[in-house]
Design a protein around this motif. Structure first.
Motif, PDB file in Angstrom:
ATOM      1  N   CYS A   1       3.365 -25.547 -38.276  1.00 19.51           N
ATOM      2  CA  CYS A   1       3.696 -24.531 -37.338  1.00 19.51           C
ATOM      3  C   CYS A   1       2.510 -23.524 -36.982  1.00 19.51           C
ATOM      4  CB  CYS A   1       4.656 -23.352 -38.261  1.00 19.51           C
ATOM      5  SG  CYS A   1       6.214 -24.169 -38.279  1.00 19.51           S
ATOM      6  N   LEU A   2       1.422 -23.276 -37.992  1.00 22.07           N
ATOM      7  CA  LEU A   2       0.163 -22.755 -37.487  1.00 22.07           C
ATOM      8  C   LEU A   2      -0.410 -23.372 -36.448  1.00 22.07           C
ATOM      9  CD1 LEU A   2      -1.875 -20.624 -37.856  1.00 22.07           C
ATOM     10  CD2 LEU A   2      -2.919 -21.671 -39.884  1.00 22.07           C
ATOM     11  N   VAL A   3      -0.820 -24.737 -36.720  1.00 18.17           N
ATOM     12  CA  VAL A   3      -1.454 -25.628 -35.634  1.00 18.17           C
ATOM     13  C   VAL A   3      -0.729 -25.566 -34.293  1.00 18.17           C
ATOM     14  CG1 VAL A   3      -2.042 -28.036 -35.067  1.00 18.17           C
ATOM     15  CG2 VAL A   3      -2.176 -27.157 -37.438  1.00 18.17           C
ATOM     16  N   SER A   4       0.692 -25.640 -34.384  1.00 23.57           N
ATOM     17  CA  SER A   4       1.393 -25.630 -33.090  1.00 23.57           C
ATOM     18  C   SER A   4       1.141 -24.389 -32.298  1.00 23.57           C
ATOM     19  CB  SER A   4       2.845 -26.228 -33.273  1.00 23.57           C
ATOM     20  OG  SER A   4       3.446 -25.095 -34.021  1.00 23.57           O
ATOM     21  N   ALA A   5       1.034 -23.181 -33.056  1.00 17.68           N
ATOM     22  CA  ALA A   5       0.917 -21.959 -32.389  1.00 17.68           C
ATOM     23  C   ALA A   5      -0.478 -21.848 -31.839  1.00 17.68           C
ATOM     24  CB  ALA A   5       1.121 -20.888 -33.265  1.00 17.68           C
ATOM     25  N   ILE A   6      -1.416 -22.203 -32.569  1.00 18.11           N
ATOM     26  CA  ILE A   6      -2.700 -22.330 -31.962  1.00 18.11           C
ATOM     27  C   ILE A   6      -2.852 -23.160 -30.520  1.00 18.11           C
ATOM     28  CG2 ILE A   6      -4.986 -23.018 -32.172  1.00 18.11           C
ATOM     29  CD1 ILE A   6      -4.572 -22.322 -35.443  1.00 18.11           C
ATOM     30  N   ALA A   7      -2.304 -24.400 -30.764  1.00 18.93           N
ATOM     31  CA  ALA A   7      -2.380 -25.537 -29.612  1.00 18.93           C
ATOM     32  C   ALA A   7      -1.617 -24.508 -28.205  1.00 18.93           C
ATOM     33  CB  ALA A   7      -1.725 -26.648 -29.974  1.00 18.93           C
ATOM     34  N   VAL A   8      -0.463 -24.254 -28.558  1.00 15.77           N
ATOM     35  CA  VAL A   8       0.458 -23.785 -27.267  1.00 15.77           C
ATOM     36  C   VAL A   8      -0.213 -22.486 -26.487  1.00 15.77           C
ATOM     37  CG1 VAL A   8       1.771 -22.202 -28.474  1.00 15.77           C
ATOM     38  CG2 VAL A   8       2.652 -23.706 -26.437  1.00 15.77           C
ATOM     39  N   ALA A   9      -1.029 -21.540 -27.544  1.00 13.69           N
ATOM     40  CA  ALA A   9      -1.717 -20.539 -27.168  1.00 13.69           C
ATOM     41  C   ALA A   9      -2.935 -20.960 -26.384  1.00 13.69           C
ATOM     42  CB  ALA A   9      -2.288 -19.520 -28.264  1.00 13.69           C
ATOM     43  N   LEU A  10      -3.590 -22.087 -26.833  1.00 13.74           N
ATOM     44  CA  LEU A  10      -4.532 -22.648 -25.968  1.00 13.74           C
ATOM     45  C   LEU A  10      -4.382 -23.103 -24.639  1.00 13.74           C
ATOM     46  CD1 LEU A  10      -6.669 -24.547 -28.836  1.00 13.74           C
ATOM     47  CD2 LEU A  10      -7.452 -22.271 -27.540  1.00 13.74           C
ATOM     48  N   PHE A  11      -3.287 -23.814 -24.583  1.00 13.85           N
ATOM     49  CA  PHE A  11      -2.638 -24.415 -23.271  1.00 13.85           C
ATOM     50  C   PHE A  11      -2.025 -23.069 -22.463  1.00 13.85           C
ATOM     51  CE2 PHE A  11      -1.041 -28.243 -25.908  1.00 13.85           C
ATOM     52  CZ  PHE A  11      -2.146 -28.996 -25.527  1.00 13.85           C
ATOM     53  N   TYR A  12      -1.857 -22.099 -22.867  1.00 15.83           N
ATOM     54  CA  TYR A  12      -1.389 -20.932 -22.315  1.00 15.83           C
ATOM     55  C   TYR A  12      -2.654 -20.398 -21.546  1.00 15.83           C
ATOM     56  CZ  TYR A  12       0.405 -16.157 -21.014  1.00 15.83           C
ATOM     57  OH  TYR A  12       0.964 -15.286 -20.368  1.00 15.83           O
ATOM     58  N   PHE A  13      -3.632 -20.228 -22.303  1.00 14.69           N
ATOM     59  CA  PHE A  13      -4.979 -19.515 -21.727  1.00 14.69           C
ATOM     60  C   PHE A  13      -5.655 -20.482 -20.844  1.00 14.69           C
ATOM     61  CE2 PHE A  13      -3.887 -16.594 -25.300  1.00 14.69           C
ATOM     62  CZ  PHE A  13      -4.007 -15.487 -24.551  1.00 14.69           C
ATOM     63  N   ILE A  14      -5.673 -21.704 -21.177  1.00 15.60           N
ATOM     64  CA  ILE A  14      -6.301 -22.561 -20.460  1.00 15.60           C
ATOM     65  C   ILE A  14      -5.888 -22.511 -18.836  1.00 15.60           C
ATOM     66  CG2 ILE A  14      -6.885 -25.077 -20.081  1.00 15.60           C
ATOM     67  CD1 ILE A  14      -6.959 -25.355 -23.084  1.00 15.60           C
ATOM     68  N   GLY A  15      -4.537 -22.312 -18.802  1.00 17.57           N
ATOM     69  CA  GLY A  15      -4.147 -22.351 -17.383  1.00 17.57           C
ATOM     70  C   GLY A  15      -4.507 -20.941 -16.588  1.00 17.57           C
ATOM     71  N   LYS A  16      -5.244 -20.451 -16.973  1.00 17.49           N
ATOM     72  CA  LYS A  16      -5.601 -19.009 -16.464  1.00 17.49           C
ATOM     73  C   LYS A  16      -4.599 -17.995 -16.337  1.00 17.49           C
ATOM     74  CE  LYS A  16      -9.271 -21.117 -13.711  1.00 17.49           C
ATOM     75  NZ  LYS A  16      -9.835 -21.425 -12.161  1.00 17.49           N
ATOM     76  N   ARG A  17      -3.882 -18.152 -17.514  1.00 17.82           N
ATOM     77  CA  ARG A  17      -2.654 -17.064 -17.538  1.00 17.82           C
ATOM     78  C   ARG A  17      -3.191 -15.984 -18.471  1.00 17.82           C
ATOM     79  NH1 ARG A  17      -0.883 -22.199 -18.444  1.00 17.82           N
ATOM     80  NH2 ARG A  17       0.562 -23.082 -17.139  1.00 17.82           N
ATOM     81  N   LYS A  18      -2.757 -14.783 -18.245  1.00 12.54           N
ATOM     82  CA  LYS A  18      -3.256 -13.589 -19.027  1.00 12.54           C
ATOM     83  C   LYS A  18      -2.039 -12.936 -19.683  1.00 12.54           C
ATOM     84  CE  LYS A  18      -6.880 -12.853 -15.614  1.00 12.54           C
ATOM     85  NZ  LYS A  18      -7.450 -11.603 -14.553  1.00 12.54           N
ATOM     86  N   ILE A  19      -2.378 -12.002 -20.755  1.00 13.29           N
ATOM     87  CA  ILE A  19      -1.491 -11.249 -21.380  1.00 13.29           C
ATOM     88  C   ILE A  19      -1.590  -9.928 -20.558  1.00 13.29           C
ATOM     89  CG2 ILE A  19      -0.789 -10.006 -23.431  1.00 13.29           C
ATOM     90  CD1 ILE A  19      -0.361 -13.131 -23.814  1.00 13.29           C
ATOM     91  N   GLN A  20      -0.313  -9.349 -20.108  1.00 17.50           N
ATOM     92  CA  GLN A  20      -0.232  -8.184 -19.262  1.00 17.50           C
ATOM     93  C   GLN A  20       0.732  -7.211 -19.981  1.00 17.50           C
ATOM     94  OE1 GLN A  20       1.041 -10.271 -15.879  1.00 17.50           O
ATOM     95  NE2 GLN A  20      -0.798  -9.339 -14.712  1.00 17.50           N
ATOM     96  N   SER A  21       0.507  -6.040 -19.581  1.00 16.01           N
ATOM     97  CA  SER A  21       1.594  -5.027 -20.099  1.00 16.01           C
ATOM     98  C   SER A  21       2.894  -5.373 -20.269  1.00 16.01           C
ATOM     99  CB  SER A  21       1.133  -3.507 -19.326  1.00 16.01           C
ATOM    100  OG  SER A  21       2.057  -2.616 -19.654  1.00 16.01           O
ATOM    101  N   PRO A  22       3.648  -5.161 -21.242  1.00 18.63           N
ATOM    102  CA  PRO A  22       5.151  -5.813 -21.359  1.00 18.63           C
ATOM    103  C   PRO A  22       5.732  -4.361 -20.934  1.00 18.63           C
ATOM    104  CG  PRO A  22       4.250  -4.818 -23.568  1.00 18.63           C
ATOM    105  CD  PRO A  22       2.915  -4.991 -22.734  1.00 18.63           C
TER     106      PRO A  22
END
Length: 498
Positions: free
Chosen positions: A182-203
């Motif tokens: 579960c730790l590995v998959s969390a790191i993997a999907v986070a990398l995929f998210y940021f590699i696509g030039k997506r950002k974390i914005q104000s919620p």
């Protein structure tokens, strides 16, 4: 429809690879820890999945729906989901830690609670995973999500094999491998998210809507996980009322639920892929009021789920025994698999029908239908108190799926006005099931060896069923060809006009 078919094929390919790895891993586990160990682990896993579903079931679905409607708010929704998931994970873990003794007392074997404690950190990692996954799902990045899930499966297998060489207690090693995966998959999907030039914005302004929208879905799906946990408690208990001790009941539960039932889910992988892809596409059609598109998707999917299950059913009915013996080296698992082969149909159908209700904003109906089916199962099981056996459970489980499926179809028909076109392929495939079973059994009996007869007879049985479905019109190629010809004619007319 072409994009939908392409997405289903792509997702199915990844899912088949993931399921095959999981399938091989389960064989490996069953041989390493045995049927009793599988029973203890299955009970612990059922409770862990209750916690996991409580944490991650509703949020990714809502995030995907909101992202599909407006991709520009993906970063804001992701931030809101991360905050909510992490807070919820900490609260859930704290509650389990505080009440571990009374919770552990509910298990037939105390070791199951130890395994739950080892897997507890996985809840935090899964919360992070579900937030990023929801955005990717809403953007229809099905391949990316599938790759992340495949990475998780590979990480778990590798980790488990390594830990088996380190720890003497192999059951604990299996639980620890879940946390690491579960730790590995969390790191993997986070990398995929940021590699696509997506950002974390104000919620800001998105946390409350996310919570209020996801809670009904979470409650509905958590109920399903709670039911699985109750099954893991009730079935061994009922087996003991019939005169078995705890070890014997765990052996039977592990052989049936831990070994045989997972094999039933393997061939309907494609149906699960279709359900996964249909959630955003059907939700989109429903949001735009495209009734024609909705009905076409629903009718095709229901018929498809019936055909897939019915075509494979005779092979399982004929080869269940030798499959269980060959794969798990467990004769009882093979007997359970053979007897439960008919469950393929209601399992496949209920899987797709319940997903459709969620896409049509009928989550509450889905929950009610599921609860009615579950209640039916428990009534049947406890009616055989002191005379209970695993055959009663399989019948009760199948009846519960059928009841839920019928109620789901009634609600879908009321909402969309679909035609019950799946009955025709269902009846045709069922009529062909018996001769297909006889054919498979005969082919298996005339071929010498252990593995070869299973492979040839299995392929032959499925081919026989599929051919019968085509010959007698369960699979209607005329409709597909007709649609293709109409599209060609329209394109030619447009070309002439231009």
């Amino acid at each position: 429809m072409k994009s939908l078919a392409k997405a289903v094929i792509t997702l199915t390919a990844f899912t088949v690879a993931e399921r095959m790895l999981g399938f091989l891993f389960k064989i490996y586990l069953s041989r390493e820890i045995g049927a009793v160990g599988m029973g203890i682990y299955s009970v612990a896993l059922s409770f862990f999945f209750v916690l996991l579903t409580l944490l991650t079931s509703g949020v990714p679905l809502v995030v995907s729906k909101l992202t599909a409607k407006d991709k520009s708010i993906g970063g804001k929704i992701c931030s809101a989901a991360l905050i909510f998931e992490l807070i919820t994970a900490v609260v859930v873990c704290s509650i389990v830690l505080a009440f571990q003794k009374p919770i552990g007392a509910l298990f037939a074997e105390s070791q199951s609670m130890t395994l739950v404690m080892i897997m507890l950190p996985a809840l935090v990692f899964s919360g992070v995973y579900s937030a990023f996954r929801g955005v990717l799902w809403g953007e229809k990045k099905f391949t990316t999500v599938s790759v992340a899930e495949l990475i998780e499966q590979i990480a778990r297998i590798v980790c488990c094999v390594v830990l088996f060489g380190i720890f003497k207690d192999k059951i604990k090693a299996v639980a620890l491998s879940m946390t690491v995966a579960c730790l590995v998959s969390a790191i993997a999907v986070a990398l995929f998210y940021f590699i696509g030039k997506r950002k974390i914005q104000s919620p800001k302004g998105h946390i409350k809507p996310l919570i209020t929208t996801s809670l009904p879905i979470t409650f509905s799906r958590t109920t399903s996980s709670v039911n699985n946990y109750i099954i893991a408690i009730a079935v061994p208990f009922l087996l003991m009322t019939s005169g078995l001790n705890s070890e014997q009941s765990m052996y039977i539960f592990g052989s049936c639920v831990g070994m045989a039932l997972p094999l039933l889910y393997l061939p309907i992988t494609v149906v699960g892929s279709l359900a996964f892809v249909m959630i955003p596409t059907l939700s989109e059609a429903y949001a735009h009021g495209d009734k024609k598109s909705m009905c076409r998707q629903i009718e095709s999917a229901l018929s498809f789920s019936v055909i897939v299950a019915a075509v494979i059913l005779p092979a399982y009915a004929a080869l269940g025994g030798p499959l269980g013996t060959f794969i798990y080296n467990n004769t009882d698992a093979g007997i359970f698999l053979k007897k439960s082969a008919w469950l393929l149909l209601p399992l496949s159908f209920e899987n797709i029908a319940s997903s459709m209700l969620n896409s049509l904003d009928l989550e509450k109906k889905s929950l009610i239908n599921y609860l009615i089916g579950a209640a039916t199962m428990y009534i049947i099981c406890f009616a055989f108190y002191s005379r209970f056996n695993i055959d009663v459970f399989m019948i009760a489980f199948g009846v519960s799926l059928i009841v839920s499926s019928v109620l789901d179809v009634i609600d879908i028909k009321r909402r969309t006005g679909i035609k019950l076109s799946f009955f025709r392929p269902l009846l045709i495939c069922l009529a062909a099931a018996y001769p297909a079973w006889l054919f498979t059994d005969y082919v298996f009996s005339i071929i010498p060896g252990t593995v070869l007869p299973i492979i040839i007879a299995g392929i032959g049985g499925v081919s026989f069923s599929a051919l019968a479905a085509v010959v007698f019109g369960a699979i209607d190629f005329d409709v597909t060809i007709g649609k293709t010809r109409k599209k060609r004619k329209l394109s030619r007319r447009k070309a002439k006009v231009s």
